[in-house]
Design an enzyme around this catalytic site. Structure first.
Site, PDB file in Angstrom:
ATOM      1  N   SER A   1       0.863  -1.186   0.000  1.00 46.17           N
ATOM      2  CA  SER A   1       0.000   0.000   0.000  1.00 46.17           C
ATOM      3  C   SER A   1       0.895   1.230   0.000  1.00 46.17           C
ATOM      4  O   SER A   1       2.037   1.173   0.495  1.00 46.17           O
ATOM      5  CB  SER A   1      -0.898   0.007   1.243  1.00 46.17           C
ATOM      6  OG  SER A   1      -1.526   1.265   1.409  1.00 46.17           O
TER       7      SER A   1
ATOM      8  N   TYR B   1      -1.539  -0.441  10.267  1.00 47.98           N
ATOM      9  CA  TYR B   1      -1.817  -0.820   8.881  1.00 47.98           C
ATOM     10  C   TYR B   1      -0.609  -0.551   7.983  1.00 47.98           C
ATOM     11  O   TYR B   1      -0.179  -1.425   7.212  1.00 47.98           O
ATOM     12  CB  TYR B   1      -3.033  -0.064   8.364  1.00 47.98           C
ATOM     13  CG  TYR B   1      -3.339  -0.340   6.911  1.00 47.98           C
ATOM     14  CD1 TYR B   1      -3.877  -1.568   6.521  1.00 47.98           C
ATOM     15  CD2 TYR B   1      -3.087   0.612   5.928  1.00 47.98           C
ATOM     16  CE1 TYR B   1      -4.156  -1.834   5.185  1.00 47.98           C
ATOM     17  CE2 TYR B   1      -3.359   0.359   4.590  1.00 47.98           C
ATOM     18  CZ  TYR B   1      -3.889  -0.863   4.221  1.00 47.98           C
ATOM     19  OH  TYR B   1      -4.154  -1.122   2.901  1.00 47.98           O
TER      20      TYR B   1
ATOM     21  N   SER C   1       2.295  -2.872   8.563  1.00 53.74           N
ATOM     22  CA  SER C   1       1.990  -4.231   8.087  1.00 53.74           C
ATOM     23  C   SER C   1       2.209  -4.335   6.581  1.00 53.74           C
ATOM     24  O   SER C   1       2.707  -5.357   6.086  1.00 53.74           O
ATOM     25  CB  SER C   1       0.544  -4.618   8.444  1.00 53.74           C
ATOM     26  OG  SER C   1      -0.403  -4.014   7.582  1.00 53.74           O
ATOM     27  N   LYS C   2       1.871  -3.291   5.857  1.00 52.57           N
ATOM     28  CA  LYS C   2       2.052  -3.309   4.416  1.00 52.57           C
ATOM     29  C   LYS C   2       3.528  -3.170   4.035  1.00 52.57           C
ATOM     30  O   LYS C   2       3.982  -3.742   3.041  1.00 52.57           O
ATOM     31  CB  LYS C   2       1.211  -2.203   3.766  1.00 52.57           C
ATOM     32  CG  LYS C   2      -0.291  -2.468   3.841  1.00 52.57           C
ATOM     33  CD  LYS C   2      -0.634  -3.811   3.188  1.00 52.57           C
ATOM     34  CE  LYS C   2      -2.124  -4.073   3.127  1.00 52.57           C
ATOM     35  NZ  LYS C   2      -2.424  -5.354   2.439  1.00 52.57           N
TER      36      LYS C   2
END
Length: 250
Positions: A140, A153, A156-157
């Protein structure tokens, strides 16, 4: 070899379902995986996927035994896996770092990082035996920029992008390519959920969606994924393809 087989996780989502349709339209046999069986059935019906070239299985990618059992069954049924698309992912709840709960952090990592890892770990032996295979994971732009309120988030990406490069390095000599796609804003339910979460945090509902001035259509992300899976990308390995309409240029 006349038949090719593609597994898509998160296949009931806005992006995952369009990826499934793209590969189906390109005459792949598609295997749809998602945690929600009803949503999978809805996608099968909405996309008019026929059972002679499409199958679906409910799967919790955070459950190691579930992953092993489903992939063992898939291999017994079809005897090969040509493409693995790890589209399953969650955004969790956004918050400042000091307000982010460890339970939320772990939940996001369970799906986005460990789930992606488990799928690759259990598909790779099949691809190694074949001496061929393609893996496409989902990063992302959040994993490249370090956006406010997205420590769980975004990181994690970033981890997924890193794992992808590890796999590309370790297994390129086995005829396996691994790449990732990093979207910006995409017109999906996840985007809608994110904007609601932003509003709850007191942030503006008007977000920077890049110079093209619109979110991506999920079909546009599916096209990028298919390209990386195709022979046209035969020398692309360990890359992270940013598909954000130029958002990172701002």
């Amino acid at each position: 070899m006349s038949e090719k087989y593609c597994i898509i996780t998160g296949a009931s989502g806005g992006i995952g379902s369009q990826i499934a349709k793209k590969f189906y339209d390109q005459n792949y046999y598609i295997i749809l995986l998602d945690i929600n069986k009803e949503k999978l059935e809805n996608v099968m019906k909405a996309m008019d996927f026929k059972l002679d070239r499409a199958a679906y299985y409910p799967l919790d990618i955070t459950d190691e035994n579930d992953v092993k059992n489903i992939l063992r069954h898939i291999y017994q049924q079809y005897q090969r896996i040509d493409v693995l698309i790890n589209a399953a992912g969650i955004c969790g709840e956004y918050a400042k770092a000091i307000d982010t709960s460890i339970s939320n952090f772990k939940k996001i990592y369970d799906v986005n990082v460990f789930g992606t890892f488990l799928m690759m770990q259990n598909v790779l032996p099949i691809m190694i035996d074949q001496r061929a295979g393609v893996i496409v994971n989902f990063g992302s732009v959040s994993g490249l920029r370090g956006y406010t309120y997205e420590i769980a988030y975004g990181s994690s990406k970033w981890a997924v992008i890193g794992m992808t490069k590890n796999i590309a390095n370790e297994y390129g000599s086995c005829g396996i390519r691994a790449n990732s796609v990093s979207p910006g804003w995409v017109d999906t339910d996840m985007m809608k959920k994110t904007l609601i979460n932003y509003k709850q945090l007191g942030l503006s509902e008007t977000v920077n969606i890049g110079p093209i001035n619109r979110p991506a259509d999920p079909i546009e992300i599916a096209e990028a994924v298919y390209f990386l899976s195709s022979g046209a990308a035969s020398y692309i390995n360990g890359a992270n393809l940013v598909v954000d309409g130029g958002k990172l240029c701002d």
